[in-house]
Design a protein around this motif. Structure first.
Motif, PDB file in Angstrom:
ATOM      1  N   LYS B  56       0.877  -1.264  -0.116  1.00  0.00           N
ATOM      2  CA  LYS B  56      -0.011  -0.015  -0.145  1.00  0.00           C
ATOM      3  C   LYS B  56       0.849   1.291  -0.090  1.00  0.00           C
ATOM      4  CE  LYS B  56      -1.805  -0.991   3.921  1.00  0.00           C
ATOM      5  NZ  LYS B  56      -1.124  -2.357   4.076  1.00  0.00           N
ATOM      6  N   SER B  57       1.839   1.463   0.849  1.00  0.00           N
ATOM      7  CA  SER B  57       2.775   2.506   1.170  1.00  0.00           C
ATOM      8  C   SER B  57       3.674   2.590  -0.192  1.00  0.00           C
ATOM      9  CB  SER B  57       3.602   2.683   2.090  1.00  0.00           C
ATOM     10  OG  SER B  57       2.905   2.428   3.396  1.00  0.00           O
ATOM     11  N   THR B  58       4.075   1.529  -0.767  1.00  0.00           N
ATOM     12  CA  THR B  58       4.704   1.620  -1.959  1.00  0.00           C
ATOM     13  C   THR B  58       3.796   2.105  -3.103  1.00  0.00           C
ATOM     14  OG1 THR B  58       6.036  -0.410  -1.211  1.00  0.00           O
ATOM     15  CG2 THR B  58       6.281   0.119  -3.574  1.00  0.00           C
ATOM     16  N   LEU B 176      -4.088   9.681   2.008  1.00  0.00           N
ATOM     17  CA  LEU B 176      -4.100   9.586   3.421  1.00  0.00           C
ATOM     18  C   LEU B 176      -3.569   8.189   3.734  1.00  0.00           C
ATOM     19  CD1 LEU B 176      -7.547  11.205   4.348  1.00  0.00           C
ATOM     20  CD2 LEU B 176      -5.606  12.380   3.633  1.00  0.00           C
ATOM     21  N   ASP B 177      -2.344   8.161   4.368  1.00  0.00           N
ATOM     22  CA  ASP B 177      -1.705   7.047   4.823  1.00  0.00           C
ATOM     23  C   ASP B 177      -1.939   6.893   6.177  1.00  0.00           C
ATOM     24  OD1 ASP B 177      -0.230   4.729   4.962  1.00  0.00           O
ATOM     25  OD2 ASP B 177       1.603   5.159   4.187  1.00  0.00           O
ATOM     26  N   GLU B 178      -2.685   5.738   6.656  1.00  0.00           N
ATOM     27  CA  GLU B 178      -3.347   5.730   7.916  1.00  0.00           C
ATOM     28  C   GLU B 178      -3.445   6.814   8.799  1.00  0.00           C
ATOM     29  OE1 GLU B 178      -1.616   2.301   9.840  1.00  0.00           O
ATOM     30  OE2 GLU B 178      -0.438   1.547   7.932  1.00  0.00           O
ATOM     31  N   PRO B 179      -4.298   7.596   8.361  1.00  0.00           N
ATOM     32  CA  PRO B 179      -4.454   9.106   8.892  1.00  0.00           C
ATOM     33  C   PRO B 179      -5.041   8.975  10.268  1.00  0.00           C
ATOM     34  CG  PRO B 179      -6.437   8.864   7.336  1.00  0.00           C
ATOM     35  CD  PRO B 179      -5.525   7.405   7.148  1.00  0.00           C
TER      36      PRO B 179
HETATM   37 MG   LIG Z   1       2.566   1.253   5.086  1.00  0.00          MG
END
Ligand SMILES: [Mg+2]
Ligand SMILES: Nc1ncnc2c1ncn2[C@@H]1O[C@H](COP(=O)(O)OP(=O)(O)OP(=O)(O)O)[C@@H](O)[C@H]1O
Lengths: 370, 523
Positions: B56-58, B176-179
């Motif tokens: 996901k982050s990638t 939004l990454d794990e906001p």
């Molecule tokens: Mg991640």
């Protein structure tokens, strides 16, 4: 978690380049510094061209004067001893993430202590006197650099600035002592401590014109490597250097590690001073501040703080030092020319430090499965 | 430079449609993203789900130009949009809000907004800027106080400010990454409610990474699911149940059943008496009068983050000197030295393990060996210490634990910083939970873990309790506290203000104590 959630353990792949993976990262640690060194030489060649001198002549002369003959090798090797010690004084604290650049202070004070002890111990046989002098020099250096570590850990004083400023204080202290309380009235032009009696001088390695300090320094490099790579203390220091908070949570004695490693580094620098006095100069005087401490910084960075890599790098740099007088005279270059070379190499090395991990070629994954 | 950027900026206003086409990302031989094509319709809130290390982050880093995808394209508003670096992504109207805050704490909200502008003038006319900011705030559906330093804002306010900052910068597609990981459930609902309203109003499009199904159902329109770098499911949230989403995330795997609680608490293991220490600001004090944890008992400390939990953890791990009082383990004074930790089999896991419990550049195997490198054998309870390092054994143990805790990594020699957030957590848990443990002090153990990992870790903690371990659990997640604890304490403003057996605890009462509305206050 998922049953089929496979861990990507090594050996999953079928590529034949698999065995290259562990080598890749190591290769990076060799190729990058060597490339940086070559780039530094090339830049310096441009500088020489600007001065209207031939770089080819320059490097050829350096080679001849530093490494060309048995005589030049001996000259080089006897300069290598203090450089090895001085580089260890940078590499040991570096394990804890500390940048200590004031080894020069520990060298001159270690040398001064040696000279002073020599005066007190005059008349004692060498087997008793020399170890005591060595111990005195090492302890002085250990206290000096250990204090830098203690200031850092318990008072939050930046170790780089503190060690540098303390080096100036150390040099001033040495000058005060050899010109004042410790001065031998017979030393007229160059204020010095009383010359050491023959029995309290360190001799040469049999068959060579190089003093025993070289052997001791080489042994110290190997032992230091063992300490940081193969013992739990070295590993603990790496943890503390990698993340102090993690080390604290693990209950590691971070303060003792910092003071211990900086003090050990200082002890090595103090030993450099001991050999300069007891094997080279024969008394403590201003020649102790010859800049070995500063060259040691360059060596440790070129060697990526690896005590074994310090050995070849120190010998290379010692060759430069040994040849500098001759080269500068022969080519009619200003006295600071070698300094410029060192500075150029140092800057290139620092820049190359930012390149680690940038090249796919050196990534272990590159050589694993596809 | 700026002129060129401006030339590319699309006309302001309106949510953007963004699409990835065949996005693939390889790290050396390891494929972190494999041919991922996702279309995010303008004005929608799109959730991105996936287990730890799914990519996901990638994916979002590729979209923002932090990584250069090995192949595949990004389409913005229907046109191909190459992003070589984050500045280009910004110029296209793409913005990202991170899990951690990126605001400068000592500056005010207004100052933070103005300096974040790429075209911030050298000399700032504050009167004009403030007027412009107030006018901007007036148009926003929610606001934050502009004049206060950011450090004085609560976590929810800060996250709102992060989002406002993106809007202020003219971003029309937000990632939004794990906001909500740093927010309480109420704060999370409020912030996401505002985000959703902005989407519905057609102002922005949002792609949100989350591990929380509840948030997906409550706020998202569409959902995409990644598994091991592949897109394995997509759909409208309205058509999907939690079970269906979970199945897409995990494939065929089944969840372990929640661990049963059995056995009753025994002797007191940890006792904290009258322990006082300064807090982070040095202005206030953390004071824990009387706290006991018994063998075979889980004591949960609930509280909103920033109420002294971090400092208390530091007191327990010997990182924060006590002004008075002390701690005892098994009736003898305890100072958290390594010798004591090993003799008494005490393990600790602070929050944010990469920052607090790992050396990021050391390898996974080395990080896993932090407890055992200086002991003979596996470094279990009371193991004799060892001067020499056994590298071969370290590597073997690392491999065994990586397999046992299902840490996903290319190799145990990889630096631990290269692992995904959840996998770092697993590696550290593998270190702290293996072997005999008599006392476990643990903070937010499931932070950033996917739901399957959460249930596995909780099972392990419960199993440790059942085997007689005394567990002190600090968590911002009330559900976790209630599920695991035998006794629940509430920490507020540096003090334990409430205690209740878990069986009798109810959320409203806990919530009101967490918010500081406890009766009688504290001395
Ligand atoms: Mg991640
Ligand atoms: N810079 C990198 N070098 C090598 N591998 C990497 C790098 N960044 C990520 N990876 C690997 O790619 C995979 C996907 O990582 P990513 O961070 O995208 O996961 P994620 O879905 O965000 O997981 P989490 O929920 O745990 O945050 C992981 O296995 C990780 O180890």
């Amino acid at each position: 978690m998922a049953e089929q959630s496979v861990t990507m353990a090594p050996g999953t792949g079928g590529r034949r380049t698999e065995w290259l993976a562990p080598l890749a990262r190591r290769a990076e640690g060799v190729v990058l510094p060597v490339a940086a060194l070559i780039a530094g030489f090339a830049l310096f060649a441009l500088f020489l061209l600007m001065l209207g001198k031939s770089p080819v002549d320059f490097y050829e002369l350096v080679y001849k004067a530093g490494f060309g003959t048995a005589f030049s090798w001996q000259n080089t090797l006897s300069r290598a001893a203090p450089l090895l010690f001085a580089a260890l004084c940078v590499a040991l604290p570096a394990r804890l993430g500390l940048v200590v650049i004031g080894g020069e202070g520990a060298i001159v004070l270690g040398g001064t202590a040696t000279g002073a002890l020599g005066v007190c111990l005059a008349g004692t046989p060498g087997v008793v006197g020399l170890p005591l002098m060595a111990l005195g020099g090492a302890l002085t250096g250990a206290l000096w650099i250990g204090a830098v570590g203690a200031l850092r850990h318990y008072r939050g004083v930046n170790e780089t600035i503190a060690s540098l400023l303390m080096a100036y204080i150390g040099i001033a202290l040495m000058n005060f002592l050899v010109e004042g309380p410790l001065r031998d009235p017979a030393s007229l032009n160059k204020p010095s401590t009383a010359p050491l009696p023959r029995s309290l001088q360190v001799g040469d390695i049999p068959g060579m014109d190089v003093h025993w300090g070289l052997i001791v320094a080489l042994v110290c490099c190997v032992l230091t490597w063992v300490l940081i790579e193969r013992t739990s203390w070295g590993f603990a220091a790496r943890i503390a250097g990698g993340n102090v908070r993690a080390a604290q949570v693990q209950g590691l004695p971070v303060g003792r590690l910092i003071v211990g490693f900086t003090a050990l580094g200082g002890a090595f620098a103090g030993l450099a001073g001991f050999y300069e006095v007891a094997a080279v100069q024969g008394s403590a005087n201003a020649s102790l501040a010859a800049g070995y401490g500063y060259t040691g910084i360059l060596i440790a960075f070129l060697a990526r703080q690896n005590p074994l890599a310090i050995i070849p790098v120190a010998i290379l740099l010692a060759g430069f030092e040994a040849s500098s007088g001759l080269v500068q005279r022969r080519m009619d270059l200003p006295d600071a020319t070698i300094l410029v070379l060192k500075a150029v190499v140092f800057v290139v090395i620092l820049v190359s430090d930012t390149l680690y991990g940038r090249f796919r070629l050196f990534s272990p994954e590159r050589w694993r499965t596809r | 430079m700026t002129a060129a950027l401006h030339a590319k900026t699309p006309a302001p206003g309106g949510a953007l449609a963004v699409e990835t086409v065949g996005m693939t990302m390889r790290f050396g031989g390891f494929t972190a993203l494999d041919d991922v094509s996702i279309r995010i319709a303008p004005g929608t809130l799109h959730a991105l789900l996936g287990e730890n290390g799914a990519g996901k982050s990638t994916l979002v880093k590729c979209m923002m130009g932090f990584y250069h995808a090995s192949s595949g394209q990004l389409m913005v508003a229907g046109r191909e949009a190459p992003v070589a670096d984050p500045r280009q992504a910004h110029a296209l109207g793409l913005g990202m809000v991170y899990q951690h805050f990126t605001l400068v704490p000592s500056l005010t909200a207004a100052e933070n907004l103005v300096i974040s502008r790429e075209d911030a003038p050298r000399v700032i006319d504050w009167r004009r800027e403030t007027a412009a900011l107030e006018e901007f705030m007036a148009r926003m559906p929610f606001r934050v106080p502009l004049g206060q330093p950011v450090s004085a804002l609560a976590a929810g306010e800060k996250q709102k400010l992060e989002i406002l900052k993106q809007l202020y910068l003219g971003r029309r597609f937000l990632i939004l990454d794990e906001p909500t990981s740093v927010l309480t459930p109420d704060e999370a609902d409020e912030v996401l409610g505002h985000v959703k309203a902005l989407c519905s109003a057609g102002e922005i499009t949002v792609l949100m990474i989350t591990h929380k199904f509840r948030e997906v159902t409550a706020f998202a329109d569409d959902v995409s699911v990644l598994r091991r770098g592949r897109l394995v499911g997509q759909g409208r949230v309205a058509d999907l149940s939690h079970a269906r989403m979970a199945a897409m995330m995990m494939g065929e795997a089944t969840l372990p059943a929640p661990a049963a609680r059995h056995g009753t608490p025994g002797e007191v293991v940890l006792a904290v008496e009258g322990a006082v220490a300064p807090d982070r600001s040095g202005l206030k004090e953390i004071s824990v009068d009387d706290l006991k944890v018994r063998a075979g008992e889980i004591v949960g400390i609930a509280g909103i983050s920033g109420n002294g939990q971090m400092e208390f953890m530091e007191m327990l791990t010997g990182q924060r000197a006590l002004i008075s009082g002390g701690m005892q383990v098994n009736g003898t004074p305890y100072h958290a030295t390594r010798g004591e930790q090993r003799r008494l089999a005490i393990r600790t896991l602070p929050e944010e393990p990469l920052r607090n419990a790992c050396a990021p550049r050391m390898s996974v195997a080395e990080n896993i060996a932090f407890r055992s490198f200086d002991a003979k054998g596996a470094g279990g309870k009371g193991a004799p210490s060892s001067f020499w390092l056994n590298r071969r054994q370290m590597r073997k143990r690392g491999e065994a634990l990586v397999a046992g805790f299902k840490v996903r990594t290319t190799s145990v020699d990889a630096p631990i910083a290269a692992l995904s957030g959840g996998n770092v957590q697993r590696a550290v848990l593998a270190r702290e939970l293996s072997g005999d443990v008599d006392l476990l002090i643990i903070s937010n153990p499931c932070f950033g873990l996917d739901f399957a990992a959460v249930s596995e870790i909780r099972t392990r903690i419960m199993a440790a309790r059942n085997a007689g371990t005394a567990v002190l659990l600090m968590s911002e997640d009330l559900d976790e506290i209630l599920e695991l604890s035998d006794r629940v304490l509430v920490m507020s403003e540096g003090r334990i203000v409430y205690e209740v057996p878990a069986a009798e605890a109810d959320i409203p009462t806990l919530g009101s104590h967490m918010g500081g509305h406890h009766m009688g206050g504290h001395a």
